[in-house]
Motif scaffolding. Structure first.
Motif, PDB file in Angstrom:
ATOM      1  N   GLY A  13       0.814  -1.222   0.000  1.00 12.09           N
ATOM      2  CA  GLY A  13       0.000   0.000   0.000  1.00 12.09           C
ATOM      3  C   GLY A  13       0.845   1.267   0.000  1.00 12.09           C
ATOM      4  O   GLY A  13       0.313   2.378   0.001  1.00 12.09           O
ATOM      5  N   ILE A  14       2.163   1.106   0.004  1.00 13.33           N
ATOM      6  CA  ILE A  14       3.058   2.273   0.078  1.00 13.33           C
ATOM      7  C   ILE A  14       3.170   2.925  -1.300  1.00 13.33           C
ATOM      8  O   ILE A  14       3.451   2.242  -2.292  1.00 13.33           O
ATOM      9  CB  ILE A  14       4.461   1.841   0.577  1.00 13.33           C
ATOM     10  N   VAL A  15       2.921   4.235  -1.339  1.00 11.40           N
ATOM     11  CA  VAL A  15       3.031   4.981  -2.593  1.00 11.40           C
ATOM     12  C   VAL A  15       4.436   5.578  -2.650  1.00 11.40           C
ATOM     13  O   VAL A  15       4.812   6.363  -1.777  1.00 11.40           O
ATOM     14  CB  VAL A  15       1.977   6.117  -2.649  1.00 11.40           C
ATOM     15  N   GLU A 110      10.479   1.271  19.692  1.00 10.20           N
ATOM     16  CA  GLU A 110      10.485   2.434  20.584  1.00 10.20           C
ATOM     17  C   GLU A 110       9.065   2.847  20.985  1.00 10.20           C
ATOM     18  O   GLU A 110       8.821   3.234  22.133  1.00 10.20           O
ATOM     19  CB  GLU A 110      11.204   3.612  19.904  1.00 10.20           C
ATOM     20  N   GLU A 111       8.135   2.771  20.038  1.00  4.49           N
ATOM     21  CA  GLU A 111       6.755   3.185  20.337  1.00  4.49           C
ATOM     22  C   GLU A 111       6.063   2.188  21.280  1.00  4.49           C
ATOM     23  O   GLU A 111       5.539   2.597  22.329  1.00  4.49           O
ATOM     24  CB  GLU A 111       5.981   3.359  19.029  1.00  4.49           C
ATOM     25  N   PRO A 112       6.059   0.879  20.984  1.00  2.00           N
ATOM     26  CA  PRO A 112       5.393  -0.025  21.936  1.00  2.00           C
ATOM     27  C   PRO A 112       6.050  -0.059  23.315  1.00  2.00           C
ATOM     28  O   PRO A 112       5.347  -0.199  24.324  1.00  2.00           O
ATOM     29  CB  PRO A 112       5.464  -1.399  21.252  1.00  2.00           C
ATOM     30  N   THR A 136       2.709  -4.585  15.930  1.00  2.00           N
ATOM     31  CA  THR A 136       2.870  -5.205  14.613  1.00  2.00           C
ATOM     32  C   THR A 136       3.547  -4.246  13.639  1.00  2.00           C
ATOM     33  O   THR A 136       3.503  -3.020  13.805  1.00  2.00           O
ATOM     34  CB  THR A 136       1.499  -5.624  14.030  1.00  2.00           C
ATOM     35  N   ASP A 137       4.139  -4.832  12.630  1.00  2.00           N
ATOM     36  CA  ASP A 137       4.741  -4.053  11.542  1.00  2.00           C
ATOM     37  C   ASP A 137       4.872  -5.000  10.350  1.00  2.00           C
ATOM     38  O   ASP A 137       4.923  -6.225  10.523  1.00  2.00           O
ATOM     39  CB  ASP A 137       6.125  -3.518  11.952  1.00  2.00           C
ATOM     40  N   ILE A 138       4.966  -4.421   9.171  1.00  2.00           N
ATOM     41  CA  ILE A 138       5.155  -5.256   7.972  1.00  2.00           C
ATOM     42  C   ILE A 138       6.614  -5.689   7.828  1.00  2.00           C
ATOM     43  O   ILE A 138       6.915  -6.700   7.197  1.00  2.00           O
ATOM     44  CB  ILE A 138       4.711  -4.476   6.704  1.00  2.00           C
ATOM     45  N   ASN A 212       2.336   7.816  11.859  1.00  2.00           N
ATOM     46  CA  ASN A 212       3.401   8.025  10.873  1.00  2.00           C
ATOM     47  C   ASN A 212       3.561   6.871   9.892  1.00  2.00           C
ATOM     48  O   ASN A 212       4.668   6.545   9.470  1.00  2.00           O
ATOM     49  CB  ASN A 212       4.719   8.350  11.600  1.00  2.00           C
ATOM     50  N   VAL A 213       2.438   6.282   9.532  1.00  2.00           N
ATOM     51  CA  VAL A 213       2.439   5.297   8.443  1.00  2.00           C
ATOM     52  C   VAL A 213       1.394   5.689   7.391  1.00  2.00           C
ATOM     53  O   VAL A 213       1.601   5.445   6.204  1.00  2.00           O
ATOM     54  CB  VAL A 213       2.239   3.850   8.968  1.00  2.00           C
ATOM     55  N   PHE A 214       0.311   6.349   7.805  1.00  2.00           N
ATOM     56  CA  PHE A 214      -0.704   6.792   6.834  1.00  2.00           C
ATOM     57  C   PHE A 214      -0.095   7.721   5.780  1.00  2.00           C
ATOM     58  O   PHE A 214      -0.588   7.800   4.669  1.00  2.00           O
ATOM     59  CB  PHE A 214      -1.851   7.519   7.554  1.00  2.00           C
TER      60      PHE A 214
HETATM   61  C1  SAM Z   1       7.929   5.945  10.028  1.00  2.00           C
HETATM   62  S1  SAM Z   1       7.645   4.407  10.843  1.00  2.00           S
HETATM   63  C2  SAM Z   1       6.614   4.934  12.186  1.00  2.00           C
HETATM   64  C3  SAM Z   1       6.949   4.211  13.473  1.00  2.00           C
HETATM   65  C4  SAM Z   1       6.135   4.635  14.683  1.00  2.00           C
HETATM   66  N1  SAM Z   1       4.728   4.355  14.482  1.00  2.00           N
HETATM   67  C5  SAM Z   1       6.347   6.086  15.016  1.00  2.00           C
HETATM   68  O1  SAM Z   1       5.453   6.904  14.765  1.00  2.00           O
HETATM   69  O2  SAM Z   1       7.408   6.442  15.535  1.00  2.00           O
HETATM   70  C6  SAM Z   1       6.471   3.623   9.725  1.00  2.00           C
HETATM   71  C7  SAM Z   1       6.369   2.118   9.927  1.00  2.00           C
HETATM   72  O3  SAM Z   1       5.243   1.647   9.182  1.00  2.00           O
HETATM   73  C8  SAM Z   1       5.557   0.370   8.670  1.00  2.00           C
HETATM   74  N2  SAM Z   1       4.668   0.049   7.534  1.00  2.00           N
HETATM   75  C9  SAM Z   1       4.689   0.551   6.281  1.00  2.00           C
HETATM   76  N3  SAM Z   1       3.739  -0.017   5.522  1.00  2.00           N
HETATM   77  C10 SAM Z   1       3.085  -0.905   6.311  1.00  2.00           C
HETATM   78  C11 SAM Z   1       2.007  -1.812   6.102  1.00  2.00           C
HETATM   79  N4  SAM Z   1       1.401  -1.938   4.913  1.00  2.00           N
HETATM   80  N5  SAM Z   1       1.600  -2.574   7.142  1.00  2.00           N
HETATM   81  C12 SAM Z   1       2.209  -2.474   8.356  1.00  2.00           C
HETATM   82  N6  SAM Z   1       3.239  -1.643   8.607  1.00  2.00           N
HETATM   83  C13 SAM Z   1       3.677  -0.859   7.599  1.00  2.00           C
HETATM   84  C14 SAM Z   1       7.027   0.487   8.288  1.00  2.00           C
HETATM   85  O4  SAM Z   1       7.657  -0.772   8.187  1.00  2.00           O
HETATM   86  C15 SAM Z   1       7.584   1.362   9.409  1.00  2.00           C
HETATM   87  O5  SAM Z   1       8.178   0.595  10.425  1.00  2.00           O
END
Ligand code: SAM
Length: 266
Positions: A13-15, A110-112, A136-138, A212-214
Motif C-alpha cells: 500500500g506504500i506509494v 520504541e513506540e510499543p 505489529t509491523d510489515i 506516521n504510516v498513513f
Molecule cells: C515511520 S515508521 C513509524 C513508526 C512509529 N509508528 C512512530 O510513529 O514512531 C512507519 C512504519 O510503518 C511500517 N509500515 C509501512 N507499511 C506498512 C504496512 N502496509 N503494514 C504495516 N506496517 C507498515 C514500516 O515498516 C515502518 O516501520
C-alpha cells in the motif's frame, strides 16, 4: 522504477512518489548487492521471475521508512497515562477485566516500549487486570530489533527526566547499549502484520496507535484501514494518528478530541 513502485503499492500500500525515487534506488542497492546483481534494472528483471517470491518481503523491508523514537509525540503518551488508563483500570479492575492496546506500525520497538512504560506506571504491580499490547509491523527486520529490545544508550540522554525512568533500562553488554527490562518486554507480543491484508485479530481494542504510516498510503487505502480500525475499537476507545496525519474524510464514528486523538463513538 515504475515496476518496483507498482509492486510495492500492491504488496504494502506504500506509494513511492516521484521525488522519493532516488532515495528508494539507494535503499534497493543493498538488495542488489546481497543477490550479487549489477544494477536495479537487473533486480527488476529478477523480481519478474518465479524464483523471486521469497524476495518480496526483503524488497518491502528495504523500502520502508522506519524512523521512530521513544515517546515520539509525547502528548499521546501523556493522554494515555493520565486520561485513558486510569479510567480503564478503575472500570476493569477486580474482575480480571481486559485492556488491549494495538500498536499497528511499531517499527523497531520504541513506540510499543513507550506504551508499555506508561502503562506499567499506571498499572503498578496489580494482577487483577489482563493487560496486553500487540505490536505489529510489515517489516521483519525491524521486528527482530524490537524483540531484542537493545538500544544505544545515547538514545535516552535527551528524554525528559520524568518519563525516562519509566522505561526501566538495564545495562547490556558494556558497549554503550541498554536493554528494556523483562517486565516491560513481557507486556508486548510482536507480530508481522501487513495493514492492507487480512488481520487475524477480532478485537475489541481500547487503544490503537497508527502513527506516521498513513503518510505513505493513498486516500483509498487510509479510508479502508480506518473503517477496519473502527470495527475493532470498543465504543469510547481511542485512535492515535501521527502529527501530520488526519482522517481522509470525517468518519461518522470517530470524533477528534485532541491533537490527532480520535474517540470511537458508540
Ligand atoms: C515511520 S515508521 C513509524 C513508526 C512509529 N509508528 C512512530 O510513529 O514512531 C512507519 C512504519 O510503518 C511500517 N509500515 C509501512 N507499511 C506498512 C504496512 N502496509 N503494514 C504495516 N506496517 C507498515 C514500516 O515498516 C515502518 O516501520
Amino acid at each position: 522504477m515504475g515496476f518496483i513502485a507498482k509492486l510495492v503499492y500492491e504488496q504494502a500500500g506504500i506509494v513511492i512518489r516521484e521525488h522519493k525515487e532516488a532515495m528508494t534506488r539507494g535503499r534497493l542497492a543493498r538488495r542488489v548487492k546481497a543477490l550479487g546483481l549489477g544494477s536495479v534494472s537487473e533486480y527488476c528483471a529478477f523480481l519478474k521471475t518465479p524464483a523471486a517470491a521469497d524476495e518480496i518481503p526483503e524488497l518491502i523491508n528495504a523500502v520502508t521508512t522506519n524512523h521512530t523514537s521513544f515517546y515520539r509525540e509525547r502528548h499521546h503518551f501523556d493522554h494515555l497515562r493520565k486520561e485513558v488508563l486510569p479510567r480503564l483500570v478503575q472500570e476493569r479492575s477486580g474482575r480480571r477485566g481486559r485492556i488491549r492496546i494495538w500498536c499497528s506500525a511499531a517499527s523497531s520497538g520504541e513506540e510499543p516500549y513507550s506504551i508499555a512504560a506508561v502503562s506499567r506506571d499506571v498499572l503498578g504491580s496489580r494482577s487483577d487486570i489482563d493487560f496486553k499490547i500487540l505490536a505489529t509491523d510489515i517489516d521483519t527486520d525491524v521486528l527482530v530489533k524490537a524483540e531484542a529490545a537493545v538500544y544505544p544508550s545515547d538514545q535516552f540522554e535527551r528524554l525528559p527526566s520524568d518519563i525516562r525512568p519509566l522505561l526501566k533500562l538495564e545495562p547490556h553488554g558494556g558497549r554503550g547499549e541498554v536493554r528494556i527490562s523483562d517486565d516491560l518486554r513481557r507486556m508486548i507480543a510482536f507480530k508481522r502484520l501487513n495493514l492492507i491484508e487480512r488481520w487475524p485479530m477480532s478485537g475489541p481494542f481500547d487503544v490503537i496507535f497508527c502513527r506516521n504510516v498513513f503518510i505513505y498510503f493513498d486516500t483509498q487505502t487510509k479510508a479502508s484501514i480506518l473503517d477496519r480500525f473502527v470495527g475493532l475499537l470498543a465504543p469510547g476507545a481511542f485512535l492515535y494518528l501521527g502529527h501530520s496525519e488526519s482522517l481522509p474524510q470525517p468518519h461518522p464514528q470517530l470524533r477528534l478530541i485532541g491533537r490527532t486523538i480520535y474517540e470511537r463513538l458508540p
